[in-house]
Design an enzyme around this catalytic site. Structure first.
Site, PDB file in Angstrom:
ATOM      1  N   SER A 138       0.823  -1.180   0.287  1.00 26.99           N
ATOM      2  CA  SER A 138      -0.319   0.030   0.093  1.00 26.99           C
ATOM      3  C   SER A 138       0.525   1.112   0.067  1.00 26.99           C
ATOM      4  CB  SER A 138      -0.748   0.082   1.487  1.00 26.99           C
ATOM      5  OG  SER A 138      -1.696   1.317   1.399  1.00 26.99           O
ATOM      6  N   TYR A 151      -2.395  -0.049  10.171  1.00 19.93           N
ATOM      7  CA  TYR A 151      -2.551  -0.261   8.642  1.00 19.93           C
ATOM      8  C   TYR A 151      -0.886  -0.100   8.618  1.00 19.93           C
ATOM      9  CZ  TYR A 151      -3.941  -0.706   4.344  1.00 19.93           C
ATOM     10  OH  TYR A 151      -4.293  -1.468   2.618  1.00 19.93           O
TER      11      TYR A 151
HETATM   12  N1  LIG Z   1      -8.586  -0.007  -0.802  1.00 15.08           N
HETATM   13  C1  LIG Z   1      -7.499   0.239  -0.908  1.00 15.08           C
HETATM   14  O1  LIG Z   1      -7.635   1.834  -0.625  1.00 15.08           O
HETATM   15  C2  LIG Z   1      -6.449  -0.422  -1.202  1.00 15.08           C
HETATM   16  C3  LIG Z   1      -5.135   0.312  -0.934  1.00 15.08           C
HETATM   17  C4  LIG Z   1      -4.125  -0.596  -0.638  1.00 15.08           C
HETATM   18  C5  LIG Z   1      -3.405  -1.651  -0.908  1.00 15.08           C
HETATM   19  N2  LIG Z   1      -4.954  -2.549  -0.207  1.00 15.08           N
HETATM   20  C6  LIG Z   1      -4.465  -3.442  -0.057  1.00 15.08           C
HETATM   21  O2  LIG Z   1      -5.107  -4.558  -0.865  1.00 15.08           O
HETATM   22  C7  LIG Z   1      -5.790  -5.548  -0.158  1.00 15.08           C
HETATM   23  C8  LIG Z   1      -7.167  -5.783  -0.276  1.00 15.08           C
HETATM   24  O3  LIG Z   1      -8.063  -4.893   0.589  1.00 15.08           O
HETATM   25  P1  LIG Z   1      -9.072  -4.751  -0.941  1.00 15.08           P
HETATM   26  O4  LIG Z   1      -9.288  -3.330  -0.602  1.00 15.08           O
HETATM   27  O5  LIG Z   1      -9.551  -5.632  -2.075  1.00 15.08           O
HETATM   28  O6  LIG Z   1     -10.406  -4.734  -0.122  1.00 15.08           O
HETATM   29  P2  LIG Z   1     -11.244  -6.048   0.909  1.00 15.08           P
HETATM   30  O7  LIG Z   1     -12.284  -5.795  -0.348  1.00 15.08           O
HETATM   31  O8  LIG Z   1     -12.314  -5.512   2.197  1.00 15.08           O
HETATM   32  O9  LIG Z   1     -10.797  -7.233   0.428  1.00 15.08           O
HETATM   33  C9  LIG Z   1      -9.836  -8.287   1.829  1.00 15.08           C
HETATM   34  C10 LIG Z   1     -10.671  -9.431   1.772  1.00 15.08           C
HETATM   35  O10 LIG Z   1      -9.376  -9.876   2.678  1.00 15.08           O
HETATM   36  C11 LIG Z   1      -9.816 -10.973   3.189  1.00 15.08           C
HETATM   37  N3  LIG Z   1      -9.582 -11.305   4.317  1.00 15.08           N
HETATM   38  C12 LIG Z   1      -9.080 -10.530   6.147  1.00 15.08           C
HETATM   39  N4  LIG Z   1      -9.465 -11.026   7.012  1.00 15.08           N
HETATM   40  C13 LIG Z   1      -8.645 -12.411   5.777  1.00 15.08           C
HETATM   41  C14 LIG Z   1      -8.140 -13.319   7.021  1.00 15.08           C
HETATM   42  N5  LIG Z   1      -7.752 -13.227   8.048  1.00 15.08           N
HETATM   43  N6  LIG Z   1      -7.988 -14.344   6.142  1.00 15.08           N
HETATM   44  C15 LIG Z   1      -8.011 -14.287   5.413  1.00 15.08           C
HETATM   45  N7  LIG Z   1      -8.496 -13.130   4.427  1.00 15.08           N
HETATM   46  C16 LIG Z   1      -8.775 -12.656   4.941  1.00 15.08           C
HETATM   47  C17 LIG Z   1     -11.064 -10.747   3.090  1.00 15.08           C
HETATM   48  O11 LIG Z   1     -12.156 -11.382   3.304  1.00 15.08           O
HETATM   49  P3  LIG Z   1     -13.466 -11.647   4.311  1.00 15.08           P
HETATM   50  O12 LIG Z   1     -14.775 -10.948   3.108  1.00 15.08           O
HETATM   51  O13 LIG Z   1     -13.957 -12.937   3.827  1.00 15.08           O
HETATM   52  O14 LIG Z   1     -13.895 -10.447   5.022  1.00 15.08           O
HETATM   53  C18 LIG Z   1     -11.090  -9.603   1.451  1.00 15.08           C
HETATM   54  O15 LIG Z   1     -11.489 -10.780   0.572  1.00 15.08           O
HETATM   55  C19 LIG Z   1      -5.109  -5.370   1.391  1.00 15.08           C
HETATM   56  O16 LIG Z   1      -3.656  -5.792   1.267  1.00 15.08           O
HETATM   57  C20 LIG Z   1      -5.278  -4.333   1.609  1.00 15.08           C
HETATM   58  O17 LIG Z   1      -4.416  -3.343   2.295  1.00 15.08           O
HETATM   59  C21 LIG Z   1      -6.053  -2.225  -0.598  1.00 15.08           C
END
Ligand SMILES: NC(=O)c1ccc[n+]([C@@H]2O[C@H](COP(=O)([O-])OP(=O)(O)OC[C@H]3O[C@@H](n4cnc5c(N)ncnc54)[C@H](OP(=O)(O)O)[C@@H]3O)[C@@H](O)[C@H]2O)c1
Length: 286
Positions: A138, A151
């Site tokens: 990130s 985070y």
């Molecule tokens: N969105 C942003 O702005 C952004 C920016 C930079 C980086 N990221 C990174 O991108 C990645 C994905 O995030 P996203 O934005 O796509 O958010 P998201 O839609 O909330 O997805 C998060 C995913 O992680 C899963 N998860 C959470 N806890 C878990 C666990 N203990 N074991 C296995 N899976 C788990 C969730 O599953 P459940 O549905 O079962 O909870 C969901 O599939 C993360 O690492 C985040 O830090 C996001």
């Protein structure tokens, strides 16, 4: 469809929503057989599709990790593991002082130790296939905004782990890539806001008066990101490049915000970065 992709496995953690779901879909369309990590049976049924095979995977659950390893090592078609995309993550945002140690541990449990555990489970397969580790970082792993201590702390940690791992396994044929998105429109924002409300409810009166303006600024900032952020598909496209490029970069940014902030964070002095970050959150500058 990529000729080289067919006949190869890819594991994507956190595939139920957002970046993970977009990545699983994109890699399956490219021809990979995707083992898509989800935590619930209902999500498994929803994401299942051509070349997407859901696997129940909570990255903090040792039994799930053992089963994943077993599944990959004993693929019925003998397909090699091309890559693991370490994507699963959570966001628990609150001021350093106000976040309980249990919440600090939960953030690190999923976003650091969970990702390390996935790497440990799959590295033997990646070593024999000369595959790739793609860690979803990130911009927060380069710039820690106020209220993002846990985070960003976890993301900084994974950045360092990725650097160390890359230097450990490069000569063994495994490539390690960090994909660094800026803001992306996913459910992480809504989930993060719910977590922040939960933590805010546990704050003392003094903490509430100290950090009330910060928590309001946090809310407005992330709501803006959710409106203006990149689509998850943009991250998925970069992940595909990280997996398929002959000589992938060590780091990719996704989105104009990350493309700007990551290099700037390396160039400007801390106090200048402080002013930029506070300005971005419309918080008083000193
Ligand atoms: N969105 C942003 O702005 C952004 C920016 C930079 C980086 N990221 C990174 O991108 C990645 C994905 O995030 P996203 O934005 O796509 O958010 P998201 O839609 O909330 O997805 C998060 C995913 O992680 C899963 N998860 C959470 N806890 C878990 C666990 N203990 N074991 C296995 N899976 C788990 C969730 O599953 P459940 O549905 O079962 O909870 C969901 O599939 C993360 O690492 C985040 O830090 C996001």
């Amino acid at each position: 469809m990529n000729e080289n992709a067919s006949g190869q496995l890819v594991v994507v953690t956190g595939s139920s929503t957002g970046i993970g779901l977009a990545t699983a879909s994109r890699l399956a369309a490219a021809g990979f057989h995707v083992l898509a990590g989800v935590r619930r049976q209902a999500d498994a049924e929803r994401v299942s599709g051509p070349r997407i095979e859901p696997v129940i995977l909570d990255v903090t659950d040792e039994q799930h990790l053992a089963r994943l390893r077993e599944r990959v090592e004993n693929d019925p078609s003998g397909r090699p593991l091309r890559a693991v995309v370490n994507n699963a993550g959570i966001a628990i945002n609150a001021p350093v002082e106000a976040l309980s140690l249990a919440d600090w541990r939960r953030q690190f449990e999923v976003t650091v130790f969970g990702q390390v555990a996935v790497i440990q489970a799959l590295l033997p397969s990646l070593l024999s296939s000369r595959g790739r580790v793609v860690n979803i970082g990130s911009v927060g792993s380069r710039v820690a905004m106020p209220s993002f201590g846990a985070y960003s702390g976890a993301k900084y940690a994974m950045d360092a782990v990725s650097d160390a791992l890359r230097r450990e396994v490069a000569s063994l044929g495994v490539k390690v890539v960090i994909v660094t998105p800026g803001a992306v429109k996913t459910s992480l924002t809504e989930r993060g806001l719910e977590e922040a409300d939960r933590v805010a409810a546990t704050m003392t009166e003094q903490q509430r008066s100290r950090y009330g303006p910060l928590m309001r600024a946090y809310r407005e900032t992330v709501q803006g990101w959710a409106r203006d952020g990149a689509e998850p598909a943009a991250v998925a496209a970069v992940v595909e490049t990280a997996i398929t490029a002959g000589r992938p970069r060590t780091r990719y940014t996704v989105g104009r915000d990350a493309g700007f902030m990551v290099p700037v964070s390396r160039l400007v002095p801390d106090r200048v970065l402080d002013q930029m970050v506070l300005g971005q959150m419309k918080l008083p500058r000193r």
